[in-house]
Design an enzyme around this catalytic site. Structure first.
Site, PDB file in Angstrom:
ATOM      1  N   GLY A 105       0.830  -1.206   0.000  1.00 25.37           N
ATOM      2  CA  GLY A 105       0.000   0.000   0.000  1.00 25.37           C
ATOM      3  C   GLY A 105       0.860   1.250   0.000  1.00 25.37           C
ATOM      4  N   ALA A 117      11.367  -9.872   0.406  1.00 23.05           N
ATOM      5  CA  ALA A 117      12.240 -10.968   0.845  1.00 23.05           C
ATOM      6  C   ALA A 117      11.384 -12.205   1.031  1.00 23.05           C
ATOM      7  CB  ALA A 117      12.915 -10.598   2.161  1.00 23.05           C
ATOM      8  N   TYR A 148       5.465 -19.711   8.787  1.00 26.70           N
ATOM      9  CA  TYR A 148       6.456 -18.964   8.003  1.00 26.70           C
ATOM     10  C   TYR A 148       6.259 -19.244   6.512  1.00 26.70           C
ATOM     11  CZ  TYR A 148      11.135 -17.182   6.726  1.00 26.70           C
ATOM     12  OH  TYR A 148      12.186 -16.482   6.186  1.00 26.70           O
TER      13      TYR A 148
END
Ligand code: UDP
Length: 312
Positions: A105, A117, A148
């Site tokens: 955004g 990343a 994750y």
């Protein structure tokens, strides 16, 4: 001409802080955001007096408000070691989803470029070896590592959606195991664990039989690759890592030798869903970034062990 401005989330972390250094050295102004969940002030202390560096303590899973121009956002905020994200699974999911959304955004609002990343964890426990970017992965969404892996998979998906819908200038790097100065000695990953144990005459803890493999990239090589990617025009994910592949047992023996340590090796239970093998296929990075790692594992370990001796 005005200097370009890069925002680096997770800028006080291991990789984030090296990126702050790299972009300042290359004539950028850097705005570093971190909430210190796993980052450390120590990693950026040397930059605090630099006029091209600004630090703001902020949790980017909450709305990011920022004045002025931004040219590039490098989104590196996230716990990244298995022990850390097992300790903070909800924060890990939030920063990968809400945090990435907030960063996108901001990039849209500022008309800036955006680099995500991502991680080799998107390949899960891979059934294809080595892993090319075209492999879709083998991930357990509800396992311990799912917080994750799935957060990063979502982060990749929303980054591509912003690229396709809003024509945002995006990049995605899939980072394989990286090591070097500024890792936390107690972050639970294999490199600091083995070095700490070897340096202190403690038994070296190999999980499982030690036949699982990893490929270790020295941090300066990774940073060089990320910098190149940030200036290249490729929007699909790019693997960065060192293709040299070692079993964890081989790695334990190498660390013992390099620390001139006499510690014995002990075997502990293998963590759930621990990938059995991992090695990047870096054909794409070679082609589009003219990049490949230069630092051998021995050389990188030497520098890392020295750093831990002085700073650990
Ligand atoms: N590992 C180990 N002993 C340790 C820490 C890790 O044998 O003290 C193993 C772990 O099971 C995994 C590999 O080393 O197979 C790399 O683990 P790390 O936590 O560094 O990151 P991962 O590559 O799993 O994300």
């Amino acid at each position: 001409m005005r200097k370009k401005i890069a925002v680096i989330t997770g800028g006080a972390g291991f990789i984030g802080s090296h990126l702050c250094d790299k972009f300042i050295q290359n004539d950028y102004k850097v705005i570093c955001l971190d909430n210190f969940i796993t980052g450390k002030l120590q990693n950026i202390r040397h930059l605090l007096k630099d006029k091209n560096f600004r630090f703001k303590e902020h949790n980017i899973s909450k709305y990011i408000s920022m004045q002025g121009k931004v040219d590039l956002i490098l989104h590196f905020a996230s716990p990244a070691s298995p022990e850390d994200y097992l300790k903070f699974p909800i924060q890990t999911l939030k920063v990968g989803s809400l945090g990435t959304h907030n960063c996108l955004g901001l990039a849209k609002n500022k008309k800036s470029a955006f680099l995500l990343a991502s991680t080799s964890e998107v390949y899960g426990d891979p059934l294809v070896h080595p892993q090319p970017e075209t492999y879709w992965g083998h991930v357990n969404p509800v396992g311990f590592r799912g917080c994750y892996d799935e957060a990063k998979r979502f982060a990749e998906a929303i980054t591509m959606a912003y690229h396709r819908v809003h024509k945002l200038d995006t990049r995605i790097v899939r980072i394989f195991n990286t090591y070097g100065p500024r890792m936390r000695i107690n972050d639970g990953r294999v490199v600091p664990n083995f070095i700490y144990q070897a340096m202190n005459g403690l038994p070296v803890s190999v999980y499982g039989s030690g036949q699982q493999t990893r490929s270790f990239c020295y941090v300066s090589d990774l940073i060089d690759g990320i910098y190149r990617l940030s200036h290249a025009h490729i929007h699909t994910p790019v693997n960065l890592g060192n293709p040299g592949e070692f079993t964890i047992l081989q790695f334990a023996k190498l660390v013992l030798k390099m620390c001139s340590a006499k510690s014995r090796i002990i075997y502990k239970r293998l963590p759930v869903d621990d990938p059995k093998q991992r090695k990047p296929d870096i054909t794409l990075a070679k082609k589009v970034l003219n990049w490949q790692p230069k630092i051998s594992l021995e050389m990188g370990l030497l520098k890392t062990i020295e750093w831990f001796r002085d700073n650990g």
